[in-house]
Design an enzyme around this catalytic site. Structure first.
Site, short mmCIF file in Angstrom:
data_model
loop_
_atom_site.label_atom_id
_atom_site.label_comp_id
_atom_site.label_asym_id
_atom_site.label_seq_id
_atom_site.Cartn_x
_atom_site.Cartn_y
_atom_site.Cartn_z
N CYS A 155 0.81 -1.22 0.00
CA CYS A 155 0.00 0.00 0.00
C CYS A 155 0.84 1.27 0.00
CB CYS A 155 -0.93 -0.01 1.22
SG CYS A 155 -2.15 -1.35 1.20
N ALA A 156 2.10 1.18 0.42
CA ALA A 156 2.97 2.36 0.43
C ALA A 156 3.44 2.73 -0.96
CB ALA A 156 4.18 2.12 1.32
#
Length: 371
Positions: A155-156
């Protein structure tokens, strides 16, 4: 966290020429699953699970009302094997990504031949060569276009893609970068995983595609001024994949929702190095892994919860669409009318590591450049 975020933070600051992150294009698949359907499926498939009441409560508390998936739910619940799922990932990405890219190029008023680098992020399927090679051939990008595929930041990666585009445009003034995020989390569903974290993820993650252009010069959007990364020490096993013959098995530690307490100081330090106060900015675009992430950011940054309305809307309507969240939240800011010229803002993505990818910039309206 010996030394604290200030010591560990690594930053990059642009020179006099600052690249502009333009309006993203976002697409979600046509198949929809509601919160009520998710809860009913959990009840019917795991009626004897000793922690089912806890899992149902956690799913309800996500605030996710609807999610979009690439297959009908009946097909999603099957597991034909990792090979078939990965073939579907490849086919669906090729079928859906080009139109999203074209809209992003149109928003930036550029052609494929104006793009110097494609940064492709995804953690829900695998291709080699990357989809970037196929895109260059299929969409007539120049053969000299650089390729930067990022597969393991979860998700980063949305925040990382913005930052790597900023770095590229800083190194090569007037160059243009294309960011593409393609996530089909539903293809990672594992019916045999019965941990509470896995059951929660089954009700949290959705599918989505996003693209955006970072222009080295010109354009309306966020003029990127500084970026940084921060990793919370000794947390690399808190969010991870266990890769097995059946594919990617998502592991989520129960401590993850509390990670904003150590990450908020990293955001404050980045802003402080830039002479800004992270508690007093004009807009905030962050990855919404869940509602507590937003609630805690509001608490630890001392920011009004309304500041995170774009991220919360993405979570409510689409679920956690992984690396595409940051770009979708930014799209919502654009569609609200954007911010005032020179308004200051923060972008951030959070993911495995535990890693934060952060950026600072000012809203830039090209028609007010000389005013």
């Amino acid at each position: 966290m010996t030394g604290g975020p200030a010591k560990a933070l690594r930053t990059a600051k642009a020179g006099t020429v600052m690249a502009t992150l333009c309006k993203p294009s976002v697409s979600v698949p046509e198949h929809v699953i509601t919160m009520e359907e998710t809860l009913e499926l959990a009840r019917s498939h795991h009626e004897d699970h000793p922690q089912l009441p806890l899992a149902l409560r956690l799913i309800e508390n996500t605030g996710v009302r609807t999610r979009h998936i690439v297959q009908p739910i009946e097909e999603t619940l099957k597991h034909p094997g990792f090979e078939d799922r990965n073939k579907l990932y490849q086919a669906e990405s090729k079928a859906r990504v080009p139109a999203v890219i074209q809209r992003a190029l149109d928003e930036a008023e550029l052609l494929t031949t104006d793009i110097d680098v494609i940064i492709y992020v995804s953690c829900t399927g695998f291709m080699m060569p990357s989809l970037t090679a196929w895109l260059i051939n299929e969409m007539a990008f120049d053969s000299t276009t650089r390729q930067i595929p990022i597969a393991q930041l979860g998700c980063a990666a949305g925040g990382a893609a913005i930052n790597r585009a900023h770095d590229f445009c800083t190194a090569y003034p007037d160059a243009n970068a294309l960011i593409v995020a393609c996530e089909f989390s539903s293809l990672c569903y594992q019916p045999t995983d019965l941990g509470v974290g896995s059951l929660l993820s089954n009700g949290l993650f959705g599918d989505g595609i996003a693209a955006a252009v970072v222009r080295g010069s010109g354009g309306t959007g966020i003029k990127l001024e500084r970026n940084g990364s921060y990793l919370i020490p000794k947390t690399e096993e808190w969010i991870m994949y266990d890769v097995r013959a059946t594919g990617f098995h998502f592991l989520l530690d129960k401590r993850v929702p509390a990670t904003m307490e150590p990450l908020a100081p990293a955001l404050q330090d980045l802003a402080g190095m830039h002479g800004w106060d992270a508690s007093d900015l004009d807009f905030y675009i962050v990855h919404a892994g869940g509602p507590r992430i937003l609630d805690d950011l509001s608490k630890f940054l001392q920011v009004d919860p309304h500041a995170f309305r774009f991220s919360r809307s993405t979570l409510t309507e689409y679920g956690n669409i992984a690396s595409a969240v940051v770009l979708d939240a930014l799209r919502r800011l654009f569609e609200e009318g954007g911010a005032e010229h020179q308004a200051r803002g923060l972008l951030a993505g959070f993911g495995p590591g535990i890693t934060a990818e952060m950026a600072l910039g000012r809203w830039h309206r090209e028609d007010e450049e000389t005013s």
